[in-house]
Design an enzyme around this catalytic site. Structure first.
Site, short mmCIF file in Angstrom:
data_model
loop_
_atom_site.label_atom_id
_atom_site.label_comp_id
_atom_site.label_asym_id
_atom_site.label_seq_id
_atom_site.Cartn_x
_atom_site.Cartn_y
_atom_site.Cartn_z
N ASP A 131 36.02 17.26 -18.64
CA ASP A 131 35.72 18.25 -19.50
C ASP A 131 36.85 18.77 -20.29
O ASP A 131 38.05 18.09 -19.95
CB ASP A 131 35.38 19.50 -18.79
N ILE A 132 36.88 19.65 -21.25
CA ILE A 132 38.16 20.26 -22.05
C ILE A 132 38.81 21.19 -20.87
O ILE A 132 39.98 21.55 -21.16
CB ILE A 132 37.84 20.82 -23.14
N ARG A 133 38.02 21.71 -19.92
CA ARG A 133 38.70 22.66 -19.19
C ARG A 133 38.58 22.39 -17.70
O ARG A 133 37.48 21.55 -17.40
CB ARG A 133 38.16 24.29 -19.37
N GLY B 12 31.39 17.68 -19.67
CA GLY B 12 30.89 18.84 -19.63
C GLY B 12 30.58 19.22 -17.93
O GLY B 12 29.85 20.01 -18.10
N LYS C 184 19.50 19.34 -31.10
CA LYS C 184 18.93 18.62 -30.12
C LYS C 184 17.60 17.78 -30.75
O LYS C 184 17.58 16.73 -30.19
CB LYS C 184 18.22 19.68 -28.95
N ASP D 31 38.02 15.63 -24.36
CA ASP D 31 37.39 16.40 -25.48
C ASP D 31 36.39 15.26 -26.02
O ASP D 31 36.87 14.34 -26.69
CB ASP D 31 38.35 16.97 -26.50
N GLY E 101 30.58 22.87 -16.77
CA GLY E 101 29.52 23.69 -17.06
C GLY E 101 28.45 24.04 -16.20
O GLY E 101 28.70 23.42 -14.95
N GLN E 102 27.49 24.73 -16.50
CA GLN E 102 26.61 25.23 -15.35
C GLN E 102 25.75 24.09 -14.72
O GLN E 102 25.77 23.70 -13.45
CB GLN E 102 25.25 26.26 -16.00
N TYR F 259 21.38 25.10 -32.27
CA TYR F 259 21.35 24.37 -31.21
C TYR F 259 20.10 23.48 -31.11
O TYR F 259 20.02 22.43 -30.81
CB TYR F 259 21.47 25.34 -30.07
C1 VAH Z 1 20.22 27.84 -23.65
N1 VAH Z 1 20.07 27.39 -21.17
O1 VAH Z 1 19.96 29.05 -23.14
C2 VAH Z 1 20.07 26.73 -22.54
C3 VAH Z 1 18.68 26.22 -22.67
C4 VAH Z 1 16.10 26.49 -22.91
C5 VAH Z 1 17.63 27.12 -22.70
O2 VAH Z 1 18.68 25.35 -23.34
O3 VAH Z 1 20.60 27.65 -24.56
#
Ligand code: VAH
Length: 318
Positions: A32-34, A6, A143, A49, A9-10, A139
């Site tokens: 990353d994939i990109r 990743g 986690k 990937d 990513g950010q 998400y």
């Molecule tokens: C999101 N930036 O918005 C992430 C983060 C707490 C936010 O997990 O999904």
């Protein structure tokens, strides 16, 4: 050597840049994939990937990787729009990394958790390290499950995996992708371009946030800490500041008086409402010396100065 998944990513692109500063470019393989942009592109890259375990294992073996920073995932808003991929990528990707760590006896693994593990039944203010984890997003579910898998692989197989529950992250070197806190980055871009900003959260949506500099420092600090200092093998609460869209807009207006904001809450409001307003991160402070450096005011000043330079805009001209 270190592998970052990743890496485009950010957070991945910023961690890649910092780890290359510390260890040298040739020691840090971005994947990353990109293709990455910015600083992450300035060094070795592999197209990976993380759902392809054999390919991932081959890259680890070929490069003699000893540490993996596993950042490839779908963030909260995106995962709500594609719950099967959200679960699959976030869960199977992590399990592939944990199994490779076990099979190739890797030294250390970093994996990001999030304040998204908390749900509406956790205390809203100063949410403690140990409390109910009943997330209302895919998400968040991935986690919570991921934290438990990390703890299990540590206690069962001795995998040295470490994790922090990041708040919303704000930086100028990279754009966020698909998060519920992304407004807090976009707001700066609009303010500097003299454009009206439409915020997808309401004015009073208070959320825990952190400047990227602090987030990267915390990650390096955790990964460099001696193993016996790490008591928590699910994931550490981590905090720096908390603010509402109205508060950050006001802080930006101190620098750019003509900045205007309007509020058009969308589906992400429901996600934000389920998360804490502020976090108690005392275990991280006590166990491995975590100490944030950026207050809201310091972050706004640093962000505007660096983003303006990067966008080649003179903030005084806005
Ligand atoms: C999101 N930036 O918005 C992430 C983060 C707490 C936010 O997990 O999904």
């Amino acid at each position: 050597k270190i592998l970052i998944t990743g890496a485009s990513g950010q957070l991945g692109s910023e961690l890649t840049a910092r780890l290359r500063q510390i260890h040298g470019k040739s020691k840090v393989i971005a994947s990353d994939i990109r293709k990455p942009g910015g600083e992450a592109a300035d060094g070795p890259f592999e197209s990976v990937d993380v759902l392809n375990k054999d390919r991932l294992a081959q890259v680890v073996e070929d490069h003699g990787i000893r540490q993996v920073y596993h950042l490839a995932a779908l963030l909260s808003a995106k995962a709500e729009q594609n719950i099967e991929l959200g679960w699959k990528l976030n869960m199977d990707g992590l399990l592939n990394v944990l199994n490779i760590a076990k099979e190739q006896s890797l030294d250390r693994i970093f994996w990001p958790s999030s304040i998204a593990v908390f749900g509406p039944d956790a205390p809203k203010e100063q949410t403690p390290q140990n409390t109910a984890l009943n997330p209302t997003t895919v998400y968040g579910i991935s986690k919570v499950a991921g934290e438990q898998w990390c703890s299990y692989y540590h206690q069962q197989f001795g995998v040295d995996v470490r994790s922090v529950r990041y708040p919303g992250l704000i930086g100028y070197k990279s754009l966020p992708g698909g998060g519920t806190t992304d407004y807090a980055v976009d707001i700066y871009h609009k303010a500097l371009k003299g454009e009206r900003f439409s915020c997808f959260l309401g004015p009073e949506s208070k959320l825990p946030m952190m400047y990227m500099e602090d987030a990267v420092n915390a990650t390096v600090q955790l990964m460099e800490a001696p193993g016996d200092a790490i008591d928590i093998r699910t994931s550490y609460n981590l905090a720096a500041t908390s603010f509402t869209p109205a508060e950050i807009a006001e802080a930006i207006k101190q620098h750019i008086p003509d900045f205007t904001i309007e509020y058009e809450p969308d589906y992400r409001q429901k996600i934000a409402n389920s998360w804490p307003d502020s976090i108690d991160d005392s275990p991280a402070r006590e166990q491995w010396g975590w100490e944030p450096q950026f207050t809201l005011e310091k972050m706004v000043a640093d962000m505007l100065e660096n983003l303006a330079a990067q966008l080649d805009i003179n903030p005084a001209s806005v």
